[in-house]
Design a protein around this motif. Sequence first.
Motif, PDB file in Angstrom:
ATOM      1  N   LEU A 176      31.689  52.039  20.443  1.00  0.00           N
ATOM      2  CA  LEU A 176      30.401  51.844  21.048  1.00  0.00           C
ATOM      3  C   LEU A 176      29.426  51.296  19.908  1.00  0.00           C
ATOM      4  CD1 LEU A 176      28.245  52.049  23.305  1.00  0.00           C
ATOM      5  CD2 LEU A 176      27.668  54.401  22.396  1.00  0.00           C
ATOM      6  N   ASP A 177      28.858  50.141  20.255  1.00  0.00           N
ATOM      7  CA  ASP A 177      27.898  49.327  19.131  1.00  0.00           C
ATOM      8  C   ASP A 177      26.420  49.558  19.566  1.00  0.00           C
ATOM      9  OD1 ASP A 177      26.529  47.831  17.634  1.00  0.00           O
ATOM     10  OD2 ASP A 177      28.053  45.924  17.656  1.00  0.00           O
ATOM     11  N   PRO A 178      25.652  50.428  19.013  1.00  0.00           N
ATOM     12  CA  PRO A 178      24.457  50.634  19.840  1.00  0.00           C
ATOM     13  C   PRO A 178      23.337  49.329  19.433  1.00  0.00           C
ATOM     14  CG  PRO A 178      24.751  52.428  17.926  1.00  0.00           C
ATOM     15  CD  PRO A 178      26.152  51.494  18.194  1.00  0.00           C
ATOM     16  N   GLN A 179      23.716  48.691  18.293  1.00  0.00           N
ATOM     17  CA  GLN A 179      23.005  47.647  18.042  1.00  0.00           C
ATOM     18  C   GLN A 179      23.131  46.418  19.198  1.00  0.00           C
ATOM     19  OE1 GLN A 179      23.539  45.952  14.319  1.00  0.00           O
ATOM     20  NE2 GLN A 179      21.700  44.824  14.297  1.00  0.00           N
ATOM     21  N   ALA A 180      24.212  46.359  19.369  1.00  0.00           N
ATOM     22  CA  ALA A 180      24.778  45.436  20.590  1.00  0.00           C
ATOM     23  C   ALA A 180      24.138  45.629  21.645  1.00  0.00           C
ATOM     24  CB  ALA A 180      26.214  45.151  20.570  1.00  0.00           C
ATOM     25  N   GLN A 181      24.099  46.794  22.092  1.00  0.00           N
ATOM     26  CA  GLN A 181      23.612  47.532  23.409  1.00  0.00           C
ATOM     27  C   GLN A 181      21.913  47.185  23.419  1.00  0.00           C
ATOM     28  OE1 GLN A 181      25.295  48.344  26.198  1.00  0.00           O
ATOM     29  NE2 GLN A 181      27.175  47.697  24.787  1.00  0.00           N
ATOM     30  N   ALA A 186      17.482  44.007  25.660  1.00  0.00           N
ATOM     31  CA  ALA A 186      16.390  42.975  25.153  1.00  0.00           C
ATOM     32  C   ALA A 186      16.597  41.854  26.047  1.00  0.00           C
ATOM     33  CB  ALA A 186      16.239  43.197  23.789  1.00  0.00           C
ATOM     34  N   THR A 187      17.895  41.248  25.871  1.00  0.00           N
ATOM     35  CA  THR A 187      17.767  40.092  26.414  1.00  0.00           C
ATOM     36  C   THR A 187      17.646  39.926  28.053  1.00  0.00           C
ATOM     37  OG1 THR A 187      20.516  40.074  26.798  1.00  0.00           O
ATOM     38  CG2 THR A 187      19.672  39.182  24.614  1.00  0.00           C
ATOM     39  N   HIS A 188      18.415  41.058  28.528  1.00  0.00           N
ATOM     40  CA  HIS A 188      17.897  41.204  30.116  1.00  0.00           C
ATOM     41  C   HIS A 188      16.549  41.464  30.467  1.00  0.00           C
ATOM     42  CE1 HIS A 188      22.298  42.899  31.179  1.00  0.00           C
ATOM     43  NE2 HIS A 188      22.322  41.487  30.470  1.00  0.00           N
ATOM     44  N   LYS A 189      15.633  42.204  29.401  1.00  0.00           N
ATOM     45  CA  LYS A 189      14.279  42.271  29.673  1.00  0.00           C
ATOM     46  C   LYS A 189      13.587  41.054  29.567  1.00  0.00           C
ATOM     47  CE  LYS A 189      13.954  47.199  28.361  1.00  0.00           C
ATOM     48  NZ  LYS A 189      13.407  48.127  27.245  1.00  0.00           N
ATOM     49  N   VAL A 215      23.815  37.502  30.318  1.00  0.00           N
ATOM     50  CA  VAL A 215      24.326  37.921  29.145  1.00  0.00           C
ATOM     51  C   VAL A 215      25.134  39.299  29.892  1.00  0.00           C
ATOM     52  CG1 VAL A 215      24.090  38.988  26.958  1.00  0.00           C
ATOM     53  CG2 VAL A 215      22.543  37.179  27.523  1.00  0.00           C
ATOM     54  N   THR A 216      26.527  39.157  29.625  1.00  0.00           N
ATOM     55  CA  THR A 216      27.155  40.326  30.214  1.00  0.00           C
ATOM     56  C   THR A 216      27.901  41.219  28.942  1.00  0.00           C
ATOM     57  OG1 THR A 216      29.190  38.918  30.480  1.00  0.00           O
ATOM     58  CG2 THR A 216      27.950  39.171  32.430  1.00  0.00           C
ATOM     59  N   GLU A 217      28.205  40.374  27.907  1.00  0.00           N
ATOM     60  CA  GLU A 217      28.687  41.078  26.605  1.00  0.00           C
ATOM     61  C   GLU A 217      28.108  40.530  25.484  1.00  0.00           C
ATOM     62  OE1 GLU A 217      31.072  43.495  26.486  1.00  0.00           O
ATOM     63  OE2 GLU A 217      31.012  43.696  28.640  1.00  0.00           O
ATOM     64  N   LEU A 218      28.033  41.569  24.430  1.00  0.00           N
ATOM     65  CA  LEU A 218      27.503  41.309  23.085  1.00  0.00           C
ATOM     66  C   LEU A 218      28.228  41.680  22.059  1.00  0.00           C
ATOM     67  CD1 LEU A 218      24.895  39.568  21.930  1.00  0.00           C
ATOM     68  CD2 LEU A 218      24.025  41.806  21.780  1.00  0.00           C
ATOM     69  N   ASN A 219      28.591  41.144  21.095  1.00  0.00           N
ATOM     70  CA  ASN A 219      29.004  41.843  20.034  1.00  0.00           C
ATOM     71  C   ASN A 219      28.265  41.276  18.732  1.00  0.00           C
ATOM     72  OD1 ASN A 219      31.459  42.808  21.353  1.00  0.00           O
ATOM     73  ND2 ASN A 219      32.153  40.654  21.533  1.00  0.00           N
ATOM     74  N   VAL A 220      28.325  42.444  17.799  1.00  0.00           N
ATOM     75  CA  VAL A 220      27.277  42.043  16.531  1.00  0.00           C
ATOM     76  C   VAL A 220      28.152  42.594  15.665  1.00  0.00           C
ATOM     77  CG1 VAL A 220      25.443  43.331  15.100  1.00  0.00           C
ATOM     78  CG2 VAL A 220      25.230  43.020  17.716  1.00  0.00           C
ATOM     79  N   GLY A 221      28.139  41.711  14.466  1.00  0.00           N
ATOM     80  CA  GLY A 221      29.008  41.945  13.423  1.00  0.00           C
ATOM     81  C   GLY A 221      28.470  41.325  12.064  1.00  0.00           C
ATOM     82  N   LYS A 222      29.176  41.176  11.090  1.00  0.00           N
ATOM     83  CA  LYS A 222      28.568  40.779   9.699  1.00  0.00           C
ATOM     84  C   LYS A 222      29.708  39.907   9.115  1.00  0.00           C
ATOM     85  CE  LYS A 222      30.001  45.103   8.057  1.00  0.00           C
ATOM     86  NZ  LYS A 222      29.717  46.536   7.682  1.00  0.00           N
ATOM     87  N   PHE A 223      29.324  38.915   8.114  1.00  0.00           N
ATOM     88  CA  PHE A 223      30.245  38.242   7.625  1.00  0.00           C
ATOM     89  C   PHE A 223      30.040  38.344   6.053  1.00  0.00           C
ATOM     90  CE2 PHE A 223      27.321  35.048   8.698  1.00  0.00           C
ATOM     91  CZ  PHE A 223      26.918  34.334   7.417  1.00  0.00           C
TER      92      PHE A 223
END
Length: 87
Positions: free
Chosen positions: A15-20, A25-28, A34-42
């Motif tokens: 579970l990725d709370p930041q992505a959720q 927010a995008t839905h609001k 937007v059905t899926e969102l992944n957050v990462g870092k590089f």
Amino acid sequence: MTKVRVYVAYKASILDPQAQAIKAATHKMGYQEVTELNVGKFFDFEFDAEAEIARAKAIEIADELLANPNMETYKVEILNEQSEGAN
């Protein structure tokens, strides 16, 4: 010189709370598509080595330092390779 980028993100089962929060927010904002969102870092590295050696070193660094193997996955990408003396 070889530039390498290592992408690190949560595994699909984590579970990725930041992505959720961003997805909500995008839905609001009205972006219901937007059905899926992944957050990462590089992480960007420059190695004084050829591409295959640089890739191997980046994988070692990711395994030992950058990614938690219980929760995260990573991907290594060569951004460019320059010969010595090239501008």
